[in-house]
Design a protein around this motif. Structure first.
Motif, PDB file in Angstrom:
ATOM      1  N   PHE A  89       1.121  -1.360   0.182  1.00 10.90           N
ATOM      2  CA  PHE A  89      -0.091   0.217   0.219  1.00 10.90           C
ATOM      3  C   PHE A  89       1.022   1.618   0.514  1.00 10.90           C
ATOM      4  O   PHE A  89       1.415   1.158   1.079  1.00 10.90           O
ATOM      5  CB  PHE A  89      -0.926  -0.071   1.254  1.00 10.90           C
ATOM      6  CG  PHE A  89      -1.947   1.275   1.301  1.00 10.90           C
ATOM      7  CD1 PHE A  89      -3.097   0.624   1.375  1.00 10.90           C
ATOM      8  CD2 PHE A  89      -1.257   2.360   1.262  1.00 10.90           C
ATOM      9  CE1 PHE A  89      -3.819   1.861   1.329  1.00 10.90           C
ATOM     10  CE2 PHE A  89      -2.627   3.341   1.970  1.00 10.90           C
ATOM     11  CZ  PHE A  89      -3.736   3.424   1.630  1.00 10.90           C
ATOM     12  N   PHE A  90       0.848   1.673  -1.082  1.00 12.24           N
ATOM     13  CA  PHE A  90       1.978   3.093  -1.448  1.00 12.24           C
ATOM     14  C   PHE A  90       1.029   4.555  -2.016  1.00 12.24           C
ATOM     15  O   PHE A  90       1.616   5.419  -1.771  1.00 12.24           O
ATOM     16  CB  PHE A  90       2.759   3.072  -2.304  1.00 12.24           C
ATOM     17  CG  PHE A  90       4.143   1.808  -1.942  1.00 12.24           C
ATOM     18  CD1 PHE A  90       4.648   1.798  -1.285  1.00 12.24           C
ATOM     19  CD2 PHE A  90       3.460   0.757  -3.021  1.00 12.24           C
ATOM     20  CE1 PHE A  90       5.612   0.544  -0.646  1.00 12.24           C
ATOM     21  CE2 PHE A  90       3.963  -0.882  -2.281  1.00 12.24           C
ATOM     22  CZ  PHE A  90       5.082  -1.116  -1.706  1.00 12.24           C
ATOM     23  N   ALA A  91      -0.430   4.268  -1.420  1.00 13.68           N
ATOM     24  CA  ALA A  91      -1.216   5.463  -1.661  1.00 13.68           C
ATOM     25  C   ALA A  91      -1.595   6.385  -0.396  1.00 13.68           C
ATOM     26  O   ALA A  91      -0.768   6.183   0.997  1.00 13.68           O
ATOM     27  CB  ALA A  91      -2.863   4.827  -1.919  1.00 13.68           C
ATOM     28  N   TYR A  92      -2.130   7.507  -0.641  1.00 15.00           N
ATOM     29  CA  TYR A  92      -1.871   8.140   0.735  1.00 15.00           C
ATOM     30  C   TYR A  92      -0.898   8.820   1.695  1.00 15.00           C
ATOM     31  O   TYR A  92      -0.333   8.691   1.146  1.00 15.00           O
ATOM     32  CB  TYR A  92      -3.814   7.619   1.173  1.00 15.00           C
ATOM     33  CG  TYR A  92      -4.739   7.673   0.308  1.00 15.00           C
ATOM     34  CD1 TYR A  92      -5.586   9.200  -0.197  1.00 15.00           C
ATOM     35  CD2 TYR A  92      -5.410   6.329  -0.219  1.00 15.00           C
ATOM     36  CE1 TYR A  92      -6.253   8.450  -1.390  1.00 15.00           C
ATOM     37  CE2 TYR A  92      -6.188   6.171  -1.126  1.00 15.00           C
ATOM     38  CZ  TYR A  92      -7.167   7.444  -1.511  1.00 15.00           C
ATOM     39  OH  TYR A  92      -7.872   6.811  -2.287  1.00 15.00           O
ATOM     40  N   PHE A  93      -1.941   8.161   2.670  1.00 12.45           N
ATOM     41  CA  PHE A  93      -0.090   7.474   3.642  1.00 12.45           C
ATOM     42  C   PHE A  93      -1.468   6.532   4.301  1.00 12.45           C
ATOM     43  O   PHE A  93      -1.885   6.803   4.927  1.00 12.45           O
ATOM     44  CB  PHE A  93       0.002   9.277   4.837  1.00 12.45           C
ATOM     45  CG  PHE A  93       1.471   8.054   5.126  1.00 12.45           C
ATOM     46  CD1 PHE A  93       2.182   9.142   4.834  1.00 12.45           C
ATOM     47  CD2 PHE A  93       0.867   7.936   6.061  1.00 12.45           C
ATOM     48  CE1 PHE A  93       3.896   8.510   5.697  1.00 12.45           C
ATOM     49  CE2 PHE A  93       2.611   6.941   6.878  1.00 12.45           C
ATOM     50  CZ  PHE A  93       3.556   7.461   6.663  1.00 12.45           C
ATOM     51  N   PRO A  94      -0.608   5.604   4.830  1.00 14.88           N
ATOM     52  CA  PRO A  94      -0.653   4.708   5.176  1.00 14.88           C
ATOM     53  C   PRO A  94      -1.314   4.679   6.899  1.00 14.88           C
ATOM     54  O   PRO A  94      -1.068   5.484   7.760  1.00 14.88           O
ATOM     55  CB  PRO A  94       0.491   3.249   5.661  1.00 14.88           C
ATOM     56  CG  PRO A  94       1.292   3.640   3.936  1.00 14.88           C
ATOM     57  CD  PRO A  94       0.967   5.635   4.305  1.00 14.88           C
ATOM     58  N   ALA A  95      -2.697   3.745   6.884  1.00  9.46           N
ATOM     59  CA  ALA A  95      -3.117   3.919   8.647  1.00  9.46           C
ATOM     60  C   ALA A  95      -2.603   2.615   9.151  1.00  9.46           C
ATOM     61  O   ALA A  95      -3.373   1.917   9.111  1.00  9.46           O
ATOM     62  CB  ALA A  95      -4.398   4.101   8.528  1.00  9.46           C
ATOM     63  N   ASN A  96      -1.491   2.738   9.779  1.00  9.18           N
ATOM     64  CA  ASN A  96      -0.404   1.333  10.167  1.00  9.18           C
ATOM     65  C   ASN A  96      -1.699   0.723  11.649  1.00  9.18           C
ATOM     66  O   ASN A  96      -2.427   1.662  12.391  1.00  9.18           O
ATOM     67  CB  ASN A  96       0.208   1.274  10.663  1.00  9.18           C
ATOM     68  CG  ASN A  96       1.164   1.738   9.798  1.00  9.18           C
ATOM     69  OD1 ASN A  96       1.228   0.516   8.429  1.00  9.18           O
ATOM     70  ND2 ASN A  96       2.466   2.853   8.917  1.00  9.18           N
ATOM     71  N   ALA A  97      -1.894  -0.328  11.094  1.00  3.15           N
ATOM     72  CA  ALA A  97      -2.350  -1.318  12.593  1.00  3.15           C
ATOM     73  C   ALA A  97      -1.193  -2.691  13.906  1.00  3.15           C
ATOM     74  O   ALA A  97      -1.689  -3.493  12.150  1.00  3.15           O
ATOM     75  CB  ALA A  97      -4.006  -1.896  12.475  1.00  3.15           C
ATOM     76  N   THR A  98      -0.622  -1.837  14.240  1.00  3.43           N
ATOM     77  CA  THR A  98       0.380  -2.913  14.314  1.00  3.43           C
ATOM     78  C   THR A  98      -0.487  -3.573  15.591  1.00  3.43           C
ATOM     79  O   THR A  98      -1.393  -3.471  15.936  1.00  3.43           O
ATOM     80  CB  THR A  98       1.436  -2.242  15.261  1.00  3.43           C
ATOM     81  OG1 THR A  98       1.085  -1.472  16.026  1.00  3.43           O
ATOM     82  CG2 THR A  98       2.351  -1.436  14.723  1.00  3.43           C
ATOM     83  N   PRO A  99      -0.173  -5.194  15.461  1.00  2.00           N
ATOM     84  CA  PRO A  99      -0.544  -5.933  16.193  1.00  2.00           C
ATOM     85  C   PRO A  99      -0.781  -5.637  17.872  1.00  2.00           C
ATOM     86  O   PRO A  99      -1.753  -5.857  18.228  1.00  2.00           O
ATOM     87  CB  PRO A  99       0.863  -7.337  16.480  1.00  2.00           C
ATOM     88  CG  PRO A  99       0.910  -7.217  14.988  1.00  2.00           C
ATOM     89  CD  PRO A  99       1.226  -5.774  14.987  1.00  2.00           C
ATOM     90  N   PRO A 100       0.209  -4.960  18.759  1.00  2.86           N
ATOM     91  CA  PRO A 100      -0.152  -4.765  19.622  1.00  2.86           C
ATOM     92  C   PRO A 100      -0.828  -3.650  20.006  1.00  2.86           C
ATOM     93  O   PRO A 100      -1.662  -3.468  21.068  1.00  2.86           O
ATOM     94  CB  PRO A 100       1.511  -4.634  20.348  1.00  2.86           C
ATOM     95  CG  PRO A 100       2.701  -3.860  19.212  1.00  2.86           C
ATOM     96  CD  PRO A 100       1.909  -4.737  18.239  1.00  2.86           C
TER      97      PRO A 100
END
Ligand code: PLP
Length: 465
Positions: A76-87
């Motif tokens: 995913f290289f669009a917009y800015f990613p909205a990351n959701a890390t496991p912790p």
């Protein structure tokens, strides 16, 4: 559903989630459905009788998932990613289970106190000076709206909320032409109006406001009887990563006694790496308000946006309202809902606590450094493609390019790439021309994922040219 059944389904969903994340590369990044396709698969009316959870989950897989764009996809290289890390996802599960409204200290003291400490951990991590406090908002848009409302109230002697703006003249806010649309919206909603948002043309390699032009615009407004209220600067605009020179922008703003807000929604996270601060963060301590989104590059699941405040008093004077039913008796405490527009608040700080402890600042720094380095390598390799042009050089992990041809050719290439599904890019505009943006920032992306952009662009271009 009883709580034992809940526990069973919850475990099943946890397994589903892990499998989903581990196998994301097999899915197209952007949803491949047509408008209306998913809605047409849903019943027109709600069910009268209860349905089985197993059946609901089956429909989730079969009906809903094909219509999802995969924001956690490593390509995913669009917009800015909205990351959701496991912790941070685990913390969300706990937050959802406790489901507290953390609007006042006494409605969950731990939420308020963890929030205060997390804001301070991040203050230190971003190299901001002692004295900044802050609050966790849902989004940068809300933080910016809070800051613009504060500008409005401060410039009207805190009379706007009580009396409205009628007869108060034209309040003016200044920013560069590279700001995110949330700044425009904040001015609409605050009653300032689009025409009173003065956009200064960005110049130079960093695409920032020219301080002299800013000063001239403010002086012209004063001469015309308008009322300058504040300046919104950016570190990392959305389109091409525009960055204002913070020191010279502040100097002008402060010489006119204006309130200042810095939007560092995506790029702010990179300031946990000290080596980027000289170029992008010098002078930052002079801002009255600064926003950055840990839900973007840092990996805290949406929503989680930190607004730092040098002195919270002007914002509290703007937003605090204390009806009897919200008073806390007997103790002096912080009630964060007085700092923001919504009353209800989730326990967002828990995500940061889990995230920062799980990776340590060093783990988060490594990811950001990798993304910046890989974006630079990818940019060099795209510049080698025949007839391709780099339109804006990397600012941290964002750059843009054009393929041969006119604006329509750029859009054709973006659409064909996203129909192909192996990567996801979005278009933008720069200097009156359409450009193709590449933003590296997905938490699980690897060097190979990033370099795959070049081969996919090249292949798809060969097919459509
Ligand atoms: N400011 C900038 C520079 C952004 O890139 C974005 C979103 O991408 C925003 C503001 C808006 O952020 P939010 O969705 O948290 O309101």
């Amino acid at each position: 559903m009883n709580w034992d059944e809940y526990a069973g389904w919850s475990k099943q969903i946890a397994d589903w989630s892990a499998h989903y994340h581990k196998t994301l590369r097999a899915r197209p990044v952007r949803a491949q459905t047509q408008p209306g396709e998913i809605a047409s698969l849903l019943p027109k009316s709600p069910p009268l009788k209860p349905e089985e959870m197993g059946e609901i989950l089956r429909d989730f897989e079969e009906v809903v998932m094909p219509g999802m764009t995969h924001w956690q996809h490593p390509r995913f290289f669009a917009y800015f990613p909205a990351n959701a890390t496991p912790p941070s996802m685990l913390a969300e599960q706990l937050i959802n289970s406790v489901a507290a409204q953390c609007m006042l200290w006494q409605t969950s003291p731990a939420a308020t106190e963890v929030e205060g400490v997390m804001v301070d951990w991040l203050r230190q991590a971003l190299g901001l000076s002692v004295g900044f406090t802050g609050v966790i908002q849902d989004s940068a848009s809300s933080a910016t709206l809070s800051a613009v409302l504060t500008m409005r109230e401060r410039a009207t002697g805190y009379t706007g909320n009580r009396q409205g703006l009628s007869g108060k003249g034209h309040l003016r806010i200044y920013c560069s032409d590279q700001v995110h649309s949330s700044i425009d919206r904040a001015c609409w909603v605050a009653g300032i109006g689009q025409e009173n948002l003065v956009k200064i043309a960005a110049t130079g390699p960093r695409h920032g406001m020219d301080a002299k032009a800013l000063d001239a615009a403010i002086s012209a407004d004063i001469a015309a009887g308008n009322i300058p209220a504040g300046v919104v600067a950016i570190t990392g605009g959305t389109g091409i990563g525009g960055c204002d020179d913070l020191t010279s922008t502040l100097k002008v703003a402060k010489s006119h006694d204006l309130y200042t807000h810095l939007d560092a929604a995506w790029a702010g996270s990179a300031m946990i790496c000290p080596e980027f601060r000289d170029a992008y963060w010098n002078g930052v301590d002079g801002f009255d308000s600064i926003v950055f989104n840990p839900h973007k590059w840092l990996g805290a699941q949406f929503d989680c946006s930190i607004q730092f405040l040098r002195d919270p008093t002007p914002q509290l004077n703007t937003l605090k309202i204390e009806p009897e039913y919200l008073k806390t008796s007997g103790v002096t405490v912080t009630n964060y809902s007085e700092w923001t527009i919504p009353l209800g608040r989730r326990f967002r700080a828990l995500k940061l606590w889990f995230l920062i402890r799980s990776y340590g600042l060093e783990g988060l720094q490594t990811r950001i450094r990798n993304h910046v380095g890989w974006a630079e390598e990818l940019c060099t390799s795209i510049s080698d493609l025949d007839g391709f042009e780099i339109t804006t050089a990397p600012i941290l992990s964002l750059f843009s390019f054009r393929c041969p041809g006119d604006d329509a050719a750029q859009q054709r290439l973006v659409d064909a790439i996203n129909d192909d599904g192996r990567i996801y890019l979005t278009q933008g505009s720069h200097a009156g021309r359409k450009i193709i943006r590449v933003q590296v920032g997905q938490f699980d992306t690897t060097f190979d994922d990033v370099m795959a952009v070049k081969s996919v662009v090249q292949e798809v271009w060969e097919q459509i040219r």
